[in-house]
Design an enzyme around this catalytic site. Structure first.
Site, PDB file in Angstrom:
ATOM      1  N   CYS A   1      14.289  15.699  24.326  1.00 19.03           N
ATOM      2  CA  CYS A   1      13.525  16.868  24.761  1.00 19.03           C
ATOM      3  C   CYS A   1      13.356  17.792  23.562  1.00 19.03           C
ATOM      4  CB  CYS A   1      14.278  17.551  25.893  1.00 19.03           C
ATOM      5  SG  CYS A   1      13.589  19.136  26.353  1.00 19.03           S
TER       6      CYS A   1
ATOM      7  N   SER B   1      14.053  20.787  23.267  1.00 16.63           N
ATOM      8  CA  SER B   1      15.208  21.670  23.035  1.00 16.63           C
ATOM      9  C   SER B   1      16.275  21.009  22.167  1.00 16.63           C
ATOM     10  CB  SER B   1      15.837  22.107  24.353  1.00 16.63           C
ATOM     11  OG  SER B   1      14.865  22.706  25.150  1.00 16.63           O
TER      12      SER B   1
ATOM     13  N   HIS C   1      15.028  21.777  18.920  1.00 14.70           N
ATOM     14  CA  HIS C   1      15.206  23.204  18.629  1.00 14.70           C
ATOM     15  C   HIS C   1      16.587  23.484  18.040  1.00 14.70           C
ATOM     16  CE1 HIS C   1      11.831  24.552  21.587  1.00 14.70           C
ATOM     17  NE2 HIS C   1      11.382  24.397  20.362  1.00 14.70           N
TER      18      HIS C   1
ATOM     19  N   HIS D   1      20.207  15.924  26.708  1.00  8.78           N
ATOM     20  CA  HIS D   1      20.442  16.539  28.021  1.00  8.78           C
ATOM     21  C   HIS D   1      19.491  16.012  29.086  1.00  8.78           C
ATOM     22  CE1 HIS D   1      17.265  18.875  26.141  1.00  8.78           C
ATOM     23  NE2 HIS D   1      16.865  19.195  27.372  1.00  8.78           N
TER      24      HIS D   1
ATOM     25  N   CYS E   1      15.127  16.626  32.770  1.00 12.00           N
ATOM     26  CA  CYS E   1      14.593  17.844  32.136  1.00 12.00           C
ATOM     27  C   CYS E   1      13.066  17.918  32.197  1.00 12.00           C
ATOM     28  CB  CYS E   1      15.070  18.029  30.694  1.00 12.00           C
ATOM     29  SG  CYS E   1      14.509  19.617  30.039  1.00 12.00           S
TER      30      CYS E   1
HETATM   31  N1  COD Z   1      -3.815  25.327  21.655  1.00 13.58           N
HETATM   32  C1  COD Z   1      -3.849  24.310  22.538  1.00 13.58           C
HETATM   33  N2  COD Z   1      -2.965  23.268  22.510  1.00 13.58           N
HETATM   34  C2  COD Z   1      -2.047  23.275  21.528  1.00 13.58           C
HETATM   35  C3  COD Z   1      -1.959  24.300  20.563  1.00 13.58           C
HETATM   36  C4  COD Z   1      -2.928  25.354  20.648  1.00 13.58           C
HETATM   37  N3  COD Z   1      -2.918  26.376  19.777  1.00 13.58           N
HETATM   38  N4  COD Z   1      -0.949  24.026  19.724  1.00 13.58           N
HETATM   39  C5  COD Z   1      -0.397  22.883  20.155  1.00 13.58           C
HETATM   40  N5  COD Z   1      -1.043  22.421  21.244  1.00 13.58           N
HETATM   41  C6  COD Z   1      -0.772  21.226  22.027  1.00 13.58           C
HETATM   42  C7  COD Z   1      -0.375  20.026  21.200  1.00 13.58           C
HETATM   43  O1  COD Z   1      -1.493  19.317  20.732  1.00 13.58           O
HETATM   44  C8  COD Z   1       0.447  19.203  22.210  1.00 13.58           C
HETATM   45  O2  COD Z   1      -0.340  18.258  22.892  1.00 13.58           O
HETATM   46  C9  COD Z   1       0.944  20.240  23.216  1.00 13.58           C
HETATM   47  O3  COD Z   1       0.350  21.472  22.856  1.00 13.58           O
HETATM   48  C10 COD Z   1       2.476  20.424  23.174  1.00 13.58           C
HETATM   49  O4  COD Z   1       3.044  19.250  23.550  1.00 13.58           O
HETATM   50  P1  COD Z   1       4.466  18.710  22.992  1.00 13.58           P
HETATM   51  O5  COD Z   1       4.453  17.250  23.244  1.00 13.58           O
HETATM   52  O6  COD Z   1       4.679  19.230  21.629  1.00 13.58           O
HETATM   53  O7  COD Z   1       5.506  19.448  23.898  1.00 13.58           O
HETATM   54  P2  COD Z   1       6.184  19.050  25.318  1.00 13.58           P
HETATM   55  O8  COD Z   1       5.205  18.712  26.382  1.00 13.58           O
HETATM   56  O9  COD Z   1       7.292  18.104  25.071  1.00 13.58           O
HETATM   57  O10 COD Z   1       6.660  20.463  25.786  1.00 13.58           O
HETATM   58  C11 COD Z   1       7.637  21.161  25.215  1.00 13.58           C
HETATM   59  C12 COD Z   1       7.516  22.643  25.412  1.00 13.58           C
HETATM   60  C13 COD Z   1       6.549  23.152  24.402  1.00 13.58           C
HETATM   61  C14 COD Z   1       7.018  23.025  26.782  1.00 13.58           C
HETATM   62  C15 COD Z   1       8.932  23.156  25.167  1.00 13.58           C
HETATM   63  O11 COD Z   1       8.948  24.479  24.803  1.00 13.58           O
HETATM   64  C16 COD Z   1       9.849  22.924  26.348  1.00 13.58           C
HETATM   65  O12 COD Z   1      10.406  21.857  26.495  1.00 13.58           O
HETATM   66  N6  COD Z   1      10.010  23.912  27.215  1.00 13.58           N
HETATM   67  C17 COD Z   1      10.868  23.829  28.348  1.00 13.58           C
HETATM   68  C18 COD Z   1      11.674  25.078  28.403  1.00 13.58           C
HETATM   69  C19 COD Z   1      12.991  24.866  29.062  1.00 13.58           C
HETATM   70  O13 COD Z   1      13.054  24.901  30.260  1.00 13.58           O
HETATM   71  N7  COD Z   1      14.035  24.640  28.274  1.00 13.58           N
HETATM   72  C20 COD Z   1      15.341  24.404  28.783  1.00 13.58           C
HETATM   73  C21 COD Z   1      15.908  23.041  28.554  1.00 13.58           C
HETATM   74  S1  COD Z   1      14.957  22.027  27.692  1.00 13.58           S
HETATM   75 ZN    ZN Z   2      15.028  19.843  27.903  1.00 16.36          ZN
END
Ligand code: COD
Ligand code: ZN
Ligand code: ZN
Length: 372
Positions: free
Chosen positions: A51, A53, A56, A72, A179
């Protein structure tokens, strides 16, 4: 993952991915995993996703004590239980819960609360509930990560941080319920409470954004607009329920204005699933004044604050956020697995890569499976 525990009361030696230093690859090490103490459960991990995080921590956006074992989002089989454990037994298939459900704190007792006060996400102490660790490596104690530490062949969790799931469930798929899937899906159905016939906008079409789309669809949304700068993400988003996808780079005007125009005044529900401050404000701005609801799902960059015009809220929009999609974890995870088994939503589209645990040396955006 092969290892041969002798009994539930002995130390298990097995392999784990240890993070000794920030920004460095994981080191696959032999670790000792102590037996579970009272109200604790030792689990043989079968599959684990990666994930954002976890990343992070590696890049310092979230600060946790080192060395530690990350991971996790996983599923496994109970190996042994400590004294007083009643909700799982050896042999049960389980999902570890990075947010526990103690059932006793103010949050657990509140009908809508899910971020149990016993969580280690707010504090990142890196230990079991009793303040100690169950891992050692090269003679040093190794910290836990948010009560789960699933990048290990065996881990120990508190009983309040593990849910028993359907014995028929495929662990290499349902691990995502630990998650990413639940975070996105629950953001739509619990946090926003998407309504039938509504229009939704989902900013970010990664694994979590796709899970938001599945939630919007399950809740009966009529229009689901995906927003992403990467057009390669559109096909899967549409397969899962997006009715159209747009890129902010294709427009001269701000994306919130485009969405407001497209939806005839503003969307009913919007979701920020990227983790950027500008898209958080854009998502809030594009929802309908008077009743639009915007949900922050993405984790913002370290120590950054937003600047926004309070008029956006004064005119009736609602801005929300929640951990784990607002689900009460121990109660909801078995139900989510049951819904998956009943084919209410798919998980296969979220699995892009399957990797062997021992080659897991870098971090990407893909979900990775730990192989036995
Ligand atoms: N405009 C539009 N789209 C964009 C931009 C932009 N400026 N920048 C990036 N993107 C797109 C990317 O092309 C990508 O497709 C997407 O955004 C992000 O996707 P990923 O694959 O990087 O991220 P994910 O889906 O794995 O999500 C992760 C989160 C970003 C949501 C992350 O912050 C998260 O996991 N949040 C959960 C928070 C939480 O509950 N945490 C507790 C335990 S994990
Ligand atoms: Zn997570
Ligand atoms: Zn609690």
């Amino acid at each position: 993952m092969g290892s041969s525990p002798t009994s539930g009361s002995s130390v298990i030696k097995c392999k784990a991915a240890v993070l000794w230093e920030l920004e460095k690859p994981f080191s696959i090490e032999e670790v000792e995993v102590a037996p579970p103490k009272a109200h604790e459960v030792r689990i043989k991990m079968v599959a684990s996703g990666i994930c954002r995080s976890d990343e992070h921590i590696v890049n310092g956006t979230l600060v946790a004590p080192l060395p530690l074992i990350l991971g996790h989002e996983a599923a496994g089989i109970v190996e042994s239980i400590g004294e007083g454990v009643t909700t799982v037994k050896p042999g049960d298939k389980v999902i570890p819960l990075f947010t526990p459900q103690c059932g006793k704190c103010n949050v657990c007792k509140h009908p809508q609360g899910n971020f149990c006060l016993k969580n280690d996400l707010s504090t990142l102490r890196g230990s079991m509930q009793d303040g100690t660790t169950r891992f050692t490596c090269r003679g040093k104690p190794i910290h836990h990560f948010i009560g789960t530490s699933t990048f290990s062949q065996y881990t120990v969790v508190d009983e309040i941080a593990v849910a028993k799931i359907d014995p028929a469930s495929p662990l290499e798929k349902v691990c995502l319920i630990g998650c990413g899937f639940s975070t996105g899906y629950g953001s739509a159905i619990n946090v926003a409470k998407v309504t039938p016939g509504s229009t939704c906008a989902v900013f970010g079409l990664g694994g979590v954004g796709l899970s938001v789309i599945m939630g919007c669809k399950a809740a009966g949304a009529a229009r689901i607009i995906g927003v992403d700068i990467n057009k390669d993400k559109y096909a899967k988003a549409k397969e899962l329920g997006a009715t159209e996808c747009i890129s902010p780079q294709d427009y001269k005007e701000p994306i919130q204005d485009v969405l407001t125009e497209m939806s005839g005044g503003g969307v009913d529900f919007s979701f920020e699933v990227i983790g950027r401050l500008d898209t958080m404000v854009a998502a809030l701005s594009c929802c309908q004044e008077s009743y639009g609801v915007s949900v922050i799902v993405g984790v913002p960059p370290k120590s950054q604050n937003l600047s926004m015009n309070p008029m956006l809220l004064l005119t009736g929009r609602t801005w929300k956020g929640a951990i784990f999609g607002g689900f009460k974890t121990k109660d909801s995870v078995p139900k989510l697995v049951a819904d998956f088994m009943a084919k209410k939503f798919p998980l296969d589209p979220l699995i892009t890569h399957i990797l062997n645990f021992f080659f897991m040396v870098g971090m990407g955006q893909e979900r990775r499976k730990v192989e036995e």
